[in-house]
Design a protein around this motif. Sequence first.
Motif, PDB file in Angstrom:
ATOM      1  N   ILE A   1       0.873  -1.170   0.000  1.00 12.60           N
ATOM      2  CA  ILE A   1       0.000   0.000   0.000  1.00 12.60           C
ATOM      3  C   ILE A   1       0.911   1.222   0.000  1.00 12.60           C
ATOM      4  O   ILE A   1       1.826   1.315   0.822  1.00 12.60           O
ATOM      5  CB  ILE A   1      -0.919   0.004   1.239  1.00 12.60           C
ATOM      6  N   TYR A   2       0.679   2.130  -0.902  1.00  8.96           N
ATOM      7  CA  TYR A   2       1.490   3.353  -0.954  1.00  8.96           C
ATOM      8  C   TYR A   2       1.205   4.163   0.300  1.00  8.96           C
ATOM      9  O   TYR A   2       0.056   4.289   0.721  1.00  8.96           O
ATOM     10  CB  TYR A   2       1.119   4.158  -2.203  1.00  8.96           C
ATOM     11  N   ASP A   3       2.249   4.728   0.911  1.00  4.11           N
ATOM     12  CA  ASP A   3       2.045   5.484   2.139  1.00  4.11           C
ATOM     13  C   ASP A   3       1.136   6.679   1.888  1.00  4.11           C
ATOM     14  O   ASP A   3       0.814   7.010   0.749  1.00  4.11           O
ATOM     15  CB  ASP A   3       3.373   5.893   2.782  1.00  4.11           C
TER      16      ASP A   3
ATOM     17  N   ARG B   1      -0.267  14.990  -1.404  1.00  2.00           N
ATOM     18  CA  ARG B   1       0.830  14.589  -2.279  1.00  2.00           C
ATOM     19  C   ARG B   1       0.345  13.502  -3.234  1.00  2.00           C
ATOM     20  O   ARG B   1      -0.598  12.779  -2.959  1.00  2.00           O
ATOM     21  CB  ARG B   1       2.005  14.052  -1.460  1.00  2.00           C
ATOM     22  N   THR B   2       1.020  13.382  -4.347  1.00  2.00           N
ATOM     23  CA  THR B   2       0.671  12.329  -5.300  1.00  2.00           C
ATOM     24  C   THR B   2       1.072  10.975  -4.724  1.00  2.00           C
ATOM     25  O   THR B   2       1.885  10.887  -3.807  1.00  2.00           O
ATOM     26  CB  THR B   2       1.381  12.546  -6.647  1.00  2.00           C
ATOM     27  N   PHE B   3       0.487   9.935  -5.266  1.00  2.00           N
ATOM     28  CA  PHE B   3       0.796   8.582  -4.814  1.00  2.00           C
ATOM     29  C   PHE B   3       0.739   7.650  -6.010  1.00  2.00           C
ATOM     30  O   PHE B   3       0.062   7.923  -7.000  1.00  2.00           O
ATOM     31  CB  PHE B   3      -0.162   8.119  -3.709  1.00  2.00           C
ATOM     32  N   GLY B   4       1.479   6.566  -5.913  1.00  2.00           N
ATOM     33  CA  GLY B   4       1.565   5.607  -7.006  1.00  2.00           C
ATOM     34  C   GLY B   4       0.401   4.634  -7.016  1.00  2.00           C
ATOM     35  O   GLY B   4      -0.389   4.561  -6.072  1.00  2.00           O
ATOM     36  N   ASN B   5       0.308   3.909  -8.111  1.00  2.00           N
ATOM     37  CA  ASN B   5      -0.698   2.863  -8.228  1.00  2.00           C
ATOM     38  C   ASN B   5      -0.300   1.644  -7.417  1.00  2.00           C
ATOM     39  O   ASN B   5       0.879   1.363  -7.248  1.00  2.00           O
ATOM     40  CB  ASN B   5      -0.854   2.427  -9.688  1.00  2.00           C
ATOM     41  N   TYR B   6      -1.290   0.936  -6.934  1.00  2.00           N
ATOM     42  CA  TYR B   6      -1.067  -0.348  -6.290  1.00  2.00           C
ATOM     43  C   TYR B   6      -2.336  -1.174  -6.462  1.00  2.00           C
ATOM     44  O   TYR B   6      -3.414  -0.637  -6.744  1.00  2.00           O
ATOM     45  CB  TYR B   6      -0.643  -0.203  -4.822  1.00  2.00           C
ATOM     46  N   ASP B   7      -2.196  -2.466  -6.364  1.00  2.00           N
ATOM     47  CA  ASP B   7      -3.286  -3.375  -6.706  1.00  2.00           C
ATOM     48  C   ASP B   7      -4.574  -3.088  -5.944  1.00  2.00           C
ATOM     49  O   ASP B   7      -5.655  -3.025  -6.532  1.00  2.00           O
ATOM     50  CB  ASP B   7      -2.866  -4.834  -6.482  1.00  2.00           C
ATOM     51  N   LEU B   8      -4.477  -2.926  -4.628  1.00  2.00           N
ATOM     52  CA  LEU B   8      -5.684  -2.676  -3.844  1.00  2.00           C
ATOM     53  C   LEU B   8      -6.368  -1.392  -4.290  1.00  2.00           C
ATOM     54  O   LEU B   8      -7.590  -1.349  -4.435  1.00  2.00           O
ATOM     55  CB  LEU B   8      -5.337  -2.625  -2.345  1.00  2.00           C
ATOM     56  N   LEU B   9      -5.609  -0.356  -4.536  1.00  2.00           N
ATOM     57  CA  LEU B   9      -6.165   0.910  -5.016  1.00  2.00           C
ATOM     58  C   LEU B   9      -6.907   0.709  -6.331  1.00  2.00           C
ATOM     59  O   LEU B   9      -8.053   1.147  -6.487  1.00  2.00           O
ATOM     60  CB  LEU B   9      -5.048   1.934  -5.199  1.00  2.00           C
ATOM     61  N   ASN B  10      -6.269   0.043  -7.270  1.00  2.00           N
ATOM     62  CA  ASN B  10      -6.899  -0.181  -8.575  1.00  2.00           C
ATOM     63  C   ASN B  10      -8.167  -1.009  -8.441  1.00  2.00           C
ATOM     64  O   ASN B  10      -9.173  -0.720  -9.097  1.00  2.00           O
ATOM     65  CB  ASN B  10      -5.908  -0.859  -9.520  1.00  2.00           C
TER      66      ASN B  10
ATOM     67  N   VAL C   1       9.949   3.646  -1.920  1.00  2.00           N
ATOM     68  CA  VAL C   1       9.503   3.574  -3.313  1.00  2.00           C
ATOM     69  C   VAL C   1      10.700   3.737  -4.237  1.00  2.00           C
ATOM     70  O   VAL C   1      10.817   3.050  -5.245  1.00  2.00           O
ATOM     71  CB  VAL C   1       8.427   4.650  -3.588  1.00  2.00           C
ATOM     72  N   HIS C   2      11.606   4.624  -3.881  1.00  2.00           N
ATOM     73  CA  HIS C   2      12.823   4.880  -4.655  1.00  2.00           C
ATOM     74  C   HIS C   2      14.024   4.663  -3.730  1.00  2.00           C
ATOM     75  O   HIS C   2      14.520   5.623  -3.127  1.00  2.00           O
ATOM     76  CB  HIS C   2      12.832   6.303  -5.214  1.00  2.00           C
ATOM     77  N   PRO C   3      14.486   3.419  -3.598  1.00  2.00           N
ATOM     78  CA  PRO C   3      15.577   3.119  -2.660  1.00  2.00           C
ATOM     79  C   PRO C   3      16.844   3.949  -2.883  1.00  2.00           C
ATOM     80  O   PRO C   3      17.559   4.251  -1.928  1.00  2.00           O
ATOM     81  CB  PRO C   3      15.854   1.635  -2.887  1.00  2.00           C
ATOM     82  N   GLY C   4      17.099   4.339  -4.103  1.00  2.00           N
ATOM     83  CA  GLY C   4      18.294   5.119  -4.394  1.00  2.00           C
ATOM     84  C   GLY C   4      18.333   6.456  -3.669  1.00  2.00           C
ATOM     85  O   GLY C   4      19.404   6.995  -3.400  1.00  2.00           O
ATOM     86  N   ARG C   5      17.160   6.993  -3.339  1.00  2.00           N
ATOM     87  CA  ARG C   5      17.119   8.279  -2.629  1.00  2.00           C
ATOM     88  C   ARG C   5      17.659   8.157  -1.203  1.00  2.00           C
ATOM     89  O   ARG C   5      18.006   9.163  -0.600  1.00  2.00           O
ATOM     90  CB  ARG C   5      15.698   8.822  -2.598  1.00  2.00           C
ATOM     91  N   LEU C   6      17.723   6.936  -0.680  1.00  2.00           N
ATOM     92  CA  LEU C   6      18.305   6.753   0.645  1.00  2.00           C
ATOM     93  C   LEU C   6      19.822   6.913   0.593  1.00  2.00           C
ATOM     94  O   LEU C   6      20.453   7.262   1.586  1.00  2.00           O
ATOM     95  CB  LEU C   6      17.947   5.366   1.209  1.00  2.00           C
ATOM     96  N   VAL C   7      20.388   6.655  -0.587  1.00  2.00           N
ATOM     97  CA  VAL C   7      21.834   6.747  -0.771  1.00  2.00           C
ATOM     98  C   VAL C   7      22.230   8.145  -1.219  1.00  2.00           C
ATOM     99  O   VAL C   7      23.185   8.727  -0.706  1.00  2.00           O
ATOM    100  CB  VAL C   7      22.306   5.692  -1.811  1.00  2.00           C
TER     101      VAL C   7
ATOM    102  N   PRO D   1      20.293  14.542  -3.633  1.00  2.00           N
ATOM    103  CA  PRO D   1      20.806  15.916  -3.641  1.00  2.00           C
ATOM    104  C   PRO D   1      19.720  16.985  -3.726  1.00  2.00           C
ATOM    105  O   PRO D   1      19.933  18.112  -3.298  1.00  2.00           O
ATOM    106  CB  PRO D   1      21.724  15.959  -4.859  1.00  2.00           C
ATOM    107  N   ASN D   2      18.557  16.630  -4.266  1.00  2.00           N
ATOM    108  CA  ASN D   2      17.468  17.601  -4.382  1.00  2.00           C
ATOM    109  C   ASN D   2      16.512  17.553  -3.205  1.00  2.00           C
ATOM    110  O   ASN D   2      15.476  18.198  -3.214  1.00  2.00           O
ATOM    111  CB  ASN D   2      16.700  17.381  -5.689  1.00  2.00           C
ATOM    112  N   ASP D   3      16.844  16.743  -2.194  1.00  2.00           N
ATOM    113  CA  ASP D   3      16.045  16.616  -0.978  1.00  2.00           C
ATOM    114  C   ASP D   3      14.584  16.279  -1.294  1.00  2.00           C
ATOM    115  O   ASP D   3      13.653  16.881  -0.749  1.00  2.00           O
ATOM    116  CB  ASP D   3      16.146  17.891  -0.140  1.00  2.00           C
ATOM    117  N   LEU D   4      14.396  15.301  -2.190  1.00  2.00           N
ATOM    118  CA  LEU D   4      13.059  14.851  -2.536  1.00  2.00           C
ATOM    119  C   LEU D   4      12.486  14.000  -1.408  1.00  2.00           C
ATOM    120  O   LEU D   4      13.216  13.390  -0.638  1.00  2.00           O
ATOM    121  CB  LEU D   4      13.110  14.035  -3.833  1.00  2.00           C
ATOM    122  N   ASP D   5      11.157  13.977  -1.322  1.00  2.00           N
ATOM    123  CA  ASP D   5      10.498  13.178  -0.292  1.00  2.00           C
ATOM    124  C   ASP D   5      10.858  11.706  -0.442  1.00  2.00           C
ATOM    125  O   ASP D   5      10.975  11.198  -1.564  1.00  2.00           O
ATOM    126  CB  ASP D   5       8.978  13.296  -0.393  1.00  2.00           C
ATOM    127  N   ILE D   6      11.004  11.046   0.679  1.00  2.00           N
ATOM    128  CA  ILE D   6      11.201   9.596   0.687  1.00  2.00           C
ATOM    129  C   ILE D   6       9.848   8.987   1.006  1.00  2.00           C
ATOM    130  O   ILE D   6       9.352   9.093   2.125  1.00  2.00           O
ATOM    131  CB  ILE D   6      12.239   9.161   1.755  1.00  2.00           C
TER     132      ILE D   6
END
Length: 98
Positions: A4-6, A11-20, A58-64, A67-72
């Motif tokens: 389930i997307y947090d 804020r926008t949120f991604g698709n997930y099976d239960l939502l669809n 959702v985007h594991p690379g942002r943990l590493v 630089p743009n301080d995007l939401d995790i």
Amino acid sequence: MPEIYDNDPGRTFGNYDLLNDITTQYDIDRTQAHELIHAMLNGLVQDDPNVILDRQPVHPGRLVSNPNDLDIRHWLIVSDDTEQTIRDAIAAVMAHQD
């Protein structure tokens, strides 16, 4: 395991099976379905915080590097039983809408 997307209101949120599934089954928009899912999930979490089995970014690379301080944002991992409980609770709510 179901994901389930947090929830981050406004804020926008991604698709997930239960939502669809919920948007299709009840012919409601994505935002309304997402809010319903989280209302039910929040009730379950109040009774037992362990219904959320894991949180995966959702985007594991942002943990590493972020630089743009995007939401995790995270996928909330729940059991099949929890997902079914949410489906059943939404069905009960929607049955009273008619």
